[in-house]
Design a protein around this motif. Structure first.
Motif, PDB file in Angstrom:
ATOM      1  N   ALA A  44       0.961  -1.015  -0.185  1.00 51.05           N
ATOM      2  CA  ALA A  44      -0.271   0.219   0.118  1.00 51.05           C
ATOM      3  C   ALA A  44       1.094   1.511   0.361  1.00 51.05           C
ATOM      4  O   ALA A  44       0.421   2.314  -0.836  1.00 51.05           O
ATOM      5  N   ARG A  45       1.709   1.357   0.744  1.00 52.80           N
ATOM      6  CA  ARG A  45       2.954   2.827   1.030  1.00 52.80           C
ATOM      7  C   ARG A  45       3.536   2.669  -0.067  1.00 52.80           C
ATOM      8  O   ARG A  45       3.455   3.712  -0.831  1.00 52.80           O
ATOM      9  N   ILE A  46       3.878   1.975  -0.601  1.00 56.45           N
ATOM     10  CA  ILE A  46       4.811   1.669  -2.760  1.00 56.45           C
ATOM     11  C   ILE A  46       4.072   2.287  -3.615  1.00 56.45           C
ATOM     12  O   ILE A  46       4.022   3.034  -4.128  1.00 56.45           O
ATOM     13  N   ARG A  47       2.460   1.876  -3.221  1.00 49.28           N
ATOM     14  CA  ARG A  47       1.553   2.264  -4.348  1.00 49.28           C
ATOM     15  C   ARG A  47       1.386   3.583  -3.851  1.00 49.28           C
ATOM     16  O   ARG A  47       0.986   4.613  -5.031  1.00 49.28           O
ATOM     17  N   TYR A  48       1.282   4.369  -2.721  1.00 42.03           N
ATOM     18  CA  TYR A  48       1.064   6.005  -2.358  1.00 42.03           C
ATOM     19  C   TYR A  48       2.680   6.163  -2.902  1.00 42.03           C
ATOM     20  O   TYR A  48       2.008   7.405  -3.833  1.00 42.03           O
ATOM     21  N   ASP A  49       3.966   5.559  -3.314  1.00 41.29           N
ATOM     22  CA  ASP A  49       4.799   6.865  -3.343  1.00 41.29           C
ATOM     23  C   ASP A  49       4.525   6.293  -4.652  1.00 41.29           C
ATOM     24  O   ASP A  49       5.081   7.699  -5.213  1.00 41.29           O
TER      25      ASP A  49
END
Lengths: 322, 322
Positions: free
Chosen positions: A275-280
């Motif tokens: 999820a955090r990588i998608r945000y980045d």
């Protein structure tokens, strides 16, 4: 008629956000004046060379005379009384706000009969400090500033408020009030609550503060925010905060059971990382091809904002086309 | 006998922490050489002008010959096999580690028969990136570097490891392994789990990433850390992580009920704010009046560390007194 960027700006409440807005608008060459309830704040602003007063009635008369854009920058609990004064003295001014929860503000504005000239706003910025002295003309630079595109919204007012946000250096994200509130619950109000819980938990462990470094500092940073501000935004957004809080508790509880039984936090950690990588890698395309006031413009802006789009330079309005 | 600061440094594992340590020690004028399992990492280090090899046996023979300080900088799962090699080839070298969980490392070192020359270590730093290329000679500057003062610890070895941490720019926090692990659970491992949960929760809300700003970025920053690293530290610290995770879930659940029933998050927010303010004003006095190797030196260092004390310049050791 004045063009939006010539519209004078009247800021009600000169705390962190209102005070920063006053500085940013002035730095952009806008004529800006304001009201602050406390003498200290108004004097500090005046001392710094700004046009600030504690005389609400005089400030609102001036707003009415100059057809200024009024910006509500007071805490949620002070909103109703402020709206009553505006309805009496400056009911025809364009009106926006920089308070965090959009449905609650919308309801108050409607109750005051001021909805036709209102566009809700929320700059997604802040610091853990408050008051005039904490303000900074650069606070909005590059940050998303939500403007609501609910059904009632007027194109001319929207353009006026968009110009203010852009002149403060922000990028504009159009959104429906209800979608804003659900998103704000997840990305702002909920992280405040976890920050408080993490700070309390660590404070009870000997040696914890002695070892605290980046992870702890970052994850609890917003716990330093004044409790009244945190309560105001969380409690005003109760309906949207509860489901995301429940979801987070459920995720942590499942991870707890998995850690206890199988000595594994794999499921939580893998999903969280992804999820955090998608945000980045979330892209922020420019919104350019929509004309404010054209057919379905509100729906089109809401869809574009939902897809990550931002307004970086002023969109055309129907009335400004030749 | 060489003085501690002349002791050569042998780093096993040249990832983010080991690679940064190699750079920092070299920048401080120390002779440092190292081993890395992957050819890529060793070649990258060699290319950058460092003394790195993939030949573990040769590196350990050199450590034994030069009486080097060996630094274990491999992930937890690789520790046992590394200790077996050290026990065979360089059993008399001073030994430390930079792995996060101290009781688990202590147990592995004891199982390998290497406890008498071992002092556990944990620099409280890191980034969300990993591998040699992510390293930085300044990574340890000003950060707390825990050194264990368990009952078995030898004063001469402790001094050698303290000198290394200080030469890398860190401040040394003395602590018992069990107290370290309880504190690390609260200020590092737990915030990783909440970061994962916050990222997952936001990812499911339309518009959330579009509005995400400082609160979300900071509170989920560590969710970008490689999942294997997060799992390794959380799962190895299961016993200490479970109670703080339970406590945080309990705090959030109580806040949830209070928000639902009384539309108030006052209790959580007031306590969290006061805990965070106590952290902000937590003082870090210098530890200066303790002599390493003197009677009760380990107990005195543990007590000083618990009280917030840090070692900023080398303490005297009993053998170095005239």
């Amino acid at each position: 008629m004045t063009t939006p960027s010539e519209t004078q700006v009247c800021v009600l409440g000169l705390g962190l956000i209102g005070g920063s807005l006053m500085r940013a608008a002035a730095a952009a060459g806008r004529t800006v004046f304001g009201y602050n309830r406390s003498v200290d704040g108004a004097q500090a602003a005046t001392f710094d060379g700004f046009d600030a007063s504690t005389d609400l009635d005089a400030v609102l008369r001036r707003a009415a005379e100059t057809d200024a854009l009024i910006v509500l920058a007071v805490p949620m609990p002070a909103l109703a009384i402020m709206l009553t004064h505006i309805a009496e003295t400056a009911p025809h001014c364009a009106l926006t706000d920089v308070v965090s929860v959009k449905k609650a503000v919308h309801d108050e504005v409607r109750a005051a009969g001021l909805l036709p000239r209102f566009v809700g706003g929320h700059p997604m910025t802040g610091t853990a400090h408050s008051g005039w002295t904490a303000g900074d003309a650069g606070l909005f630079r590059g940050t998303p500033w939500v403007l609501t595109v609910d059904e009632h919204v007027d194109g001319q007012v929207w353009t006026t408020v968009m110009e203010l946000a852009l002149s403060c250096g922000a990028v504009v994200v159009p959104a429906r009030s209800d979608e804003h509130d659900a998103a704000a619950a997840a990305i702002s109000h909920l992280p405040h609550l976890t920050a408080e819980a993490l700070a309390i938990t660590a404070a009870e462990i000997p040696l914890a503060f002695a070892l605290a470094a980046g992870s702890f500092r970052d994850s609890t940073r917003v716990a330093a925010t004044a409790p009244d501000l945190v309560r105001a935004m969380c409690e005003a957004n109760q309906a949207d905060l509860l489901p995301v809080l429940d979801h987070t508790i459920e995720l942590l509880t499942k991870a707890r059971d998995s850690l206890a039984r199988r000595r594994s936090v794999a499921e939580l950690v893998d999903a969280g990382h992804s999820a955090r990588i998608r945000y980045d890698s979330f892209s922020r395309p420019d919104i350019m091809a929509i004309t404010i006031g054209a057919e379905n413009w509100r729906d089109e802006l809401a869809a574009a904002g939902r897809a990550g789009g931002v307004i970086r330079s002023a969109l055309p309005t129907r009335d400004s086309r030749r």
